[in-house]
Motif scaffolding. Structure first.
Motif, PDB file in Angstrom:
ATOM      1  N   PRO A 291       0.537  -5.236  13.085  1.00  0.00           N
ATOM      2  CA  PRO A 291       0.428  -4.429  11.860  1.00  0.00           C
ATOM      3  C   PRO A 291      -1.022  -4.218  11.438  1.00  0.00           C
ATOM      4  O   PRO A 291      -1.858  -5.100  11.606  1.00  0.00           O
ATOM      5  CB  PRO A 291       1.183  -5.280  10.835  1.00  0.00           C
ATOM      6  N   LEU A 292      -1.287  -3.053  10.895  1.00  0.00           N
ATOM      7  CA  LEU A 292      -2.627  -2.693  10.463  1.00  0.00           C
ATOM      8  C   LEU A 292      -2.846  -3.058   8.997  1.00  0.00           C
ATOM      9  O   LEU A 292      -2.024  -2.721   8.144  1.00  0.00           O
ATOM     10  CB  LEU A 292      -2.848  -1.192  10.631  1.00  0.00           C
ATOM     11  N   SER A 293      -3.954  -3.703   8.708  1.00  0.00           N
ATOM     12  CA  SER A 293      -4.295  -3.984   7.303  1.00  0.00           C
ATOM     13  C   SER A 293      -4.878  -2.744   6.639  1.00  0.00           C
ATOM     14  O   SER A 293      -4.797  -2.586   5.417  1.00  0.00           O
ATOM     15  CB  SER A 293      -5.294  -5.137   7.219  1.00  0.00           C
ATOM     16  N   VAL A 294      -5.454  -1.855   7.454  1.00  0.00           N
ATOM     17  CA  VAL A 294      -6.033  -0.605   6.966  1.00  0.00           C
ATOM     18  C   VAL A 294      -5.434   0.548   7.771  1.00  0.00           C
ATOM     19  O   VAL A 294      -5.484   0.530   9.007  1.00  0.00           O
ATOM     20  CB  VAL A 294      -7.571  -0.600   7.129  1.00  0.00           C
ATOM     21  N   PRO A 295      -4.864   1.540   7.115  1.00  0.00           N
ATOM     22  CA  PRO A 295      -4.290   2.665   7.871  1.00  0.00           C
ATOM     23  C   PRO A 295      -5.362   3.436   8.623  1.00  0.00           C
ATOM     24  O   PRO A 295      -6.522   3.463   8.218  1.00  0.00           O
ATOM     25  CB  PRO A 295      -3.638   3.525   6.782  1.00  0.00           C
ATOM     26  N   PHE A 296      -4.965   4.043   9.719  1.00  0.00           N
ATOM     27  CA  PHE A 296      -5.891   4.910  10.441  1.00  0.00           C
ATOM     28  C   PHE A 296      -6.106   6.229   9.685  1.00  0.00           C
ATOM     29  O   PHE A 296      -7.223   6.723   9.594  1.00  0.00           O
ATOM     30  CB  PHE A 296      -5.335   5.242  11.828  1.00  0.00           C
ATOM     31  N   ILE A 297      -5.014   6.793   9.183  1.00  0.00           N
ATOM     32  CA  ILE A 297      -5.052   8.135   8.597  1.00  0.00           C
ATOM     33  C   ILE A 297      -4.319   8.147   7.259  1.00  0.00           C
ATOM     34  O   ILE A 297      -3.234   7.581   7.140  1.00  0.00           O
ATOM     35  CB  ILE A 297      -4.388   9.172   9.522  1.00  0.00           C
ATOM     36  N   ILE A 298      -4.900   8.793   6.274  1.00  0.00           N
ATOM     37  CA  ILE A 298      -4.197   9.099   5.034  1.00  0.00           C
ATOM     38  C   ILE A 298      -4.290  10.602   4.802  1.00  0.00           C
ATOM     39  O   ILE A 298      -5.377  11.183   4.819  1.00  0.00           O
ATOM     40  CB  ILE A 298      -4.785   8.341   3.826  1.00  0.00           C
ATOM     41  N   PHE A 299      -3.136  11.222   4.644  1.00  0.00           N
ATOM     42  CA  PHE A 299      -3.065  12.637   4.308  1.00  0.00           C
ATOM     43  C   PHE A 299      -3.106  12.772   2.779  1.00  0.00           C
ATOM     44  O   PHE A 299      -2.359  12.085   2.086  1.00  0.00           O
ATOM     45  CB  PHE A 299      -1.751  13.250   4.798  1.00  0.00           C
ATOM     46  N   ILE A 300      -3.950  13.637   2.278  1.00  0.00           N
ATOM     47  CA  ILE A 300      -3.928  14.000   0.870  1.00  0.00           C
ATOM     48  C   ILE A 300      -3.775  15.516   0.810  1.00  0.00           C
ATOM     49  O   ILE A 300      -4.537  16.247   1.444  1.00  0.00           O
ATOM     50  CB  ILE A 300      -5.209  13.575   0.128  1.00  0.00           C
ATOM     51  N   ASP A 301      -2.791  15.981   0.050  1.00  0.00           N
ATOM     52  CA  ASP A 301      -2.512  17.416   0.009  1.00  0.00           C
ATOM     53  C   ASP A 301      -3.228  18.073  -1.160  1.00  0.00           C
ATOM     54  O   ASP A 301      -2.833  17.908  -2.312  1.00  0.00           O
ATOM     55  CB  ASP A 301      -1.001  17.645  -0.116  1.00  0.00           C
ATOM     56  N   PRO A 302      -4.307  18.833  -0.909  1.00  0.00           N
ATOM     57  CA  PRO A 302      -5.010  19.506  -2.001  1.00  0.00           C
ATOM     58  C   PRO A 302      -4.157  20.584  -2.668  1.00  0.00           C
ATOM     59  O   PRO A 302      -4.364  20.926  -3.828  1.00  0.00           O
ATOM     60  CB  PRO A 302      -6.221  20.138  -1.303  1.00  0.00           C
TER      61      PRO A 302
END
Length: 339
Positions: free
Chosen positions: A22-33
């Motif tokens: 498991p990752l403690s920090v995500p690789f990618i976060i999507f934010i929808d403008p």
């Protein structure tokens, strides 16, 4: 041709997820403008306005203060995420504060890379320079035809195609360190149209690619667009997996601040949190996401009403961790037991 023929994702240098979950920090976060779009593409739910009203989509742009709160939350992770992706359901360039968003996130150094995906119809020379100056690292441009007539038929949008190409050329000529990738769905194109795509956009991009048609959403009618049943979106063999890999390295934040498990959650049925009242880190480490991860690793996906028939997990998949599910389930449970 100046551009390389390359897809918008890296299929060759991928991290083996089974070695890091498991990752403690995500690789990618999507934010929808922006979860509204100026196109009405046949393949996309966002273009179906009556449907959006039916499911209660906000059809709004993200508030700058909310965006800053989210970015500040991302900075709470012990290291920067790999990619902050300013895109999900709509057209990012419809948000008049997009340049400010990119600049703020870049200055905060919350991500190693900031990118976006756009139809580029609203691109102008001035906006191109502003995006570059703000620090955008990569822009993926989705092309929906090689003539104005094709755009009108496929996206119900009247475009000055020559001016459209000129604006992308201006972006390319002034791009500095901003990588430009341009792609088009190609199964409905003639051989002549495909060559025209390469001739035009291969000279004004760093990478170009002709994708195959797939359907991510089994509950959405593609309105006559035929899904390729021979190969996946990148020409890979069609293969179904039980474990969705995306939930182990990414999640999405919609324009209203609600957090979705998946970047394909157009109907907001996979909500795992709310960034208006929760921290990004708490959403990533929360029970709602954990329960989905455990569901997938227990290979119960086919019984889920939304994820059970996901086309992404047959036609669009870059990672397969099915054979590691049992061991990964133990590791994921251990991570959360030690919170």
């Amino acid at each position: 041709m100046k551009a390389k023929i390359k897809p918008r994702i890296d299929l060759e240098n991928r991290t083996k997820l089974e070695t890091v979950i498991p990752l403690s920090v995500p690789f990618i976060i999507f934010i929808d403008p922006s979860d509204v779009c100026n196109f009405r593409c046949k393949f996309c739910p966002t273009g179906d306005i009556p449907l959006m009203k039916q499911v209660g989509r906000s059809l709004k742009v993200m508030d700058l203060d909310l965006f800053k709160k989210i970015v500040d939350g991302i900075c709470q992770f012990e290291r920067p995420i790999k990619v902050l992706r300013l895109y999900k359901d709509g057209e990012p360039l419809l948000n008049p504060r997009l340049v400010e968003m990119i600049k703020y996130a870049k200055e905060k150094k919350c991500a190693e890379r900031i990118d976006t995906t756009t139809n580029a119809s609203l691109l102008t020379p001035g906006l191109a320079l502003a995006l570059i100056d703000a620090g955008l690292d990569r822009i993926n441009i989705s092309i929906e035809g090689v003539t104005a007539e094709q755009y009108l038929n496929f996206s119900n949008y009247k475009i000055d195609f020559a001016k459209f190409v000129d604006n992308i050329r201006y972006l390319y000529e002034h791009r500095q360190r901003c990588e430009i990738i341009i792609k088009i769905p190609g199964d409905g194109l003639s051989a002549e149209d495909k060559q025209k795509f390469y001739d035009i956009f291969g000279e004004i991009a760093d990478g170009v690619y002709i994708e195959h048609v797939m359907s991510c959403w089994p509950e959405f009618d593609l309105k006559g667009v035929e899904v390729n049943q021979e190969v996946g979106i990148y020409g890979q063999a069609i293969k179904e997996v039980q474990v969705c890999p995306y939930v182990f390295y990414s999640f999405s934040i919609n324009s209203d601040g609600s957090a979705s498990l998946c970047f394909l959650d157009w109907s907001r049925k996979l909500i795992i949190g709310d960034a208006k009242i929760e921290s990004v880190k708490d959403i990533w480490n929360g029970d709602k996401l954990l329960n989905y991860q455990k569901m997938f690793l227990s290979k119960q996906r086919k019984g889920h009403p939304i994820c059970g028939n996901c086309g992404q997990l047959t036609h669009g998949l870059p990672d397969d961790i099915d054979s590691y599910a049992e061991d990964l389930l133990k590791k994921v449970k251990e991570k959360y037991d030690n919170r």
